[in-house]
Design an enzyme around this catalytic site. Structure first.
Site, PDB file in Angstrom:
ATOM      1  N   LYS A  11      51.086  38.486  40.626  1.00 22.70           N
ATOM      2  CA  LYS A  11      51.900  39.650  40.265  1.00 22.70           C
ATOM      3  C   LYS A  11      51.429  40.858  41.069  1.00 22.70           C
ATOM      4  CE  LYS A  11      48.813  42.182  37.674  1.00 22.70           C
ATOM      5  NZ  LYS A  11      48.380  43.572  37.954  1.00 22.70           N
ATOM      6  N   PRO A  96      43.744  35.627  45.403  1.00 27.85           N
ATOM      7  CA  PRO A  96      42.354  36.112  45.417  1.00 27.85           C
ATOM      8  C   PRO A  96      41.867  36.446  44.008  1.00 27.85           C
ATOM      9  CG  PRO A  96      43.633  37.175  47.145  1.00 27.85           C
ATOM     10  CD  PRO A  96      44.611  36.409  46.298  1.00 27.85           C
ATOM     11  N   CYS A  98      39.651  38.515  41.190  1.00 26.10           N
ATOM     12  CA  CYS A  98      39.260  39.925  40.954  1.00 26.10           C
ATOM     13  C   CYS A  98      39.963  40.840  41.944  1.00 26.10           C
ATOM     14  CB  CYS A  98      37.750  40.095  41.040  1.00 26.10           C
ATOM     15  SG  CYS A  98      36.833  39.131  39.826  1.00 26.10           S
ATOM     16  N   MET A 101      45.763  41.119  40.988  1.00 26.20           N
ATOM     17  CA  MET A 101      47.011  40.379  41.149  1.00 26.20           C
ATOM     18  C   MET A 101      47.271  39.408  40.002  1.00 26.20           C
ATOM     19  SD  MET A 101      46.881  39.602  45.242  1.00 26.20           S
ATOM     20  CE  MET A 101      48.590  39.094  45.304  1.00 26.20           C
ATOM     21  N   GLY A 103      45.634  36.754  38.841  1.00 28.68           N
ATOM     22  CA  GLY A 103      45.489  35.335  39.103  1.00 28.68           C
ATOM     23  C   GLY A 103      45.085  34.530  37.878  1.00 28.68           C
ATOM     24  N   GLY A 104      44.032  34.959  37.193  1.00 30.77           N
ATOM     25  CA  GLY A 104      43.587  34.246  36.001  1.00 30.77           C
ATOM     26  C   GLY A 104      44.621  34.277  34.895  1.00 30.77           C
ATOM     27  N   SER A 105      45.283  35.421  34.727  1.00 31.30           N
ATOM     28  CA  SER A 105      46.323  35.539  33.699  1.00 31.30           C
ATOM     29  C   SER A 105      47.512  34.650  34.020  1.00 31.30           C
ATOM     30  CB  SER A 105      46.782  36.999  33.587  1.00 31.30           C
ATOM     31  OG  SER A 105      45.733  37.826  33.154  1.00 31.30           O
ATOM     32  N   ASP A 138      47.409  40.781  30.500  1.00 31.02           N
ATOM     33  CA  ASP A 138      48.442  40.496  31.494  1.00 31.02           C
ATOM     34  C   ASP A 138      49.151  39.167  31.259  1.00 31.02           C
ATOM     35  OD1 ASP A 138      48.323  42.809  32.996  1.00 31.02           O
ATOM     36  OD2 ASP A 138      46.935  42.003  34.492  1.00 31.02           O
TER      37      ASP A 138
END
Length: 286
Positions: A11, A96, A98, A101, A103-105, A138
């Site tokens: 995102k 990437p 941290c 963007m 990523g983990g969410s 997020d």
């Protein structure tokens, strides 16, 4: 149950405004977010009989419940009462880490959507987003995807007209930023500028890419440490110099992105930035 594969899209924050600190310690936010094609690949195997495990092509990521994808699976089991009989989640990371963007969410949201489909749980997207709230702020947006206005601490979502098709260059500088520290900085200063969120909503409704790009703005850029702020600004200026209609930082950074209506200019920007920054990508809106 068969092995499942799902995409977890990155995102970007087209706008990000912090309205104030809440009594519960969180902050009230108002931000416009959109999904791009850059994505992690999630492979999910259930019925493994050995608890919930996660692995990734990046060895430093957590493997237990601190991994947001694993946490999402556990929260899904709690919310639906379905015991999946153990599971293994494999993450092929392209977004990437941290980077601002999500990523983990997005990995967590992809797990929730996949489980909802394969188990026949039948949760609506708003219901699935509420499960995601327990995983991270997020995650509800990432369940919904597309272009949306996020308010509250990010869980109050309003779907918007999609960002017009365009090419996007994404560049993560070679440093990390402490999200808690940036929020502390936000609390200690009076912000001089705020994004034109209403103008952004109108530009999206009109399908006006130029109007959207001119309104890209993130208040966290104003409270970065001076050296980091200068590097973010230099990347933004390079993107604009190669023809980006607008550029800004996503989330609490440090990723900088530019919106292009010219693919050739975007490729030139990607190539030049890629000489300095490994995490530089050419992608597009979805």
């Amino acid at each position: 149950m068969p092995t499942l594969t799902a995409l977890a899209h990155a995102k970007l924050n087209l706008t990000l405004d912090v309205l104030g600190r809440r009594s519960d310690g969180y902050h009230d936010l108002r931000m416009v977010m959109t999904s791009v094609a850059l994505a992690d690949v999630i492979t999910l195997e259930t019925g493994t009989g050995d608890g919930v495990q996660a692995s990734a092509n990046l060895g430093f990521l957590p493997t237990g419940e601190k991994n947001l994808a694993a946490s999402a699976l556990l929260r899904f089991q709690e919310a639906t009462g379905r015991d999946l009989g153990g599971a293994h989640i494999s993450l092929e990371k392209h977004i990437p880490v941290c980077a601002g963007m999500g990523g983990g969410s997005s990995d967590a949201a992809a797990v929730l959507r996949a489980l909802n489909d394969c188990t026949g749980a039948g949760l609506s997207l708003p219901e699935l987003a509420r499960v995601g709230e327990a995983v991270g702020s997020d995650v509800p947006y990432c369940v919904l995807g597309g272009t949306a206005l996020a308010e509250g601490r990010g869980e109050v979502l309003t779907p918007l007209a999609p960002l017009p098709r365009c090419t996007v260059v994404v560049c993560k500088p070679n440093f990390s930023i402490s999200t808690p520290e940036l929020f502390r900085q936000i609390d200690s200063v009076r912000l001089r500028h705020h994004p034109d969120t209403d103008g952004m909503l109108a530009a999206l409704e009109a399908g006006d890419l130029g109007g959207v790009a001119r309104r890209v703005y993130n208040v966290f850029e104003d409270v970065l440490p001076p050296r980091l702020r200068a590097e973010v600004a230099a990347i933004r200026q390079l993107l604009v110099g190669h023809g980006a209609l607008g550029a800004g930082m996503s989330g609490t950074g440090p990723t900088v992105f530019g919106l292009f209506d010219c693919a050739a200019g975007a490729e030139r920007a990607r190539r030049e930035l890629g000489e300095t920054y490994r995490d530089t990508f050419l992608t597009e809106t979805v």
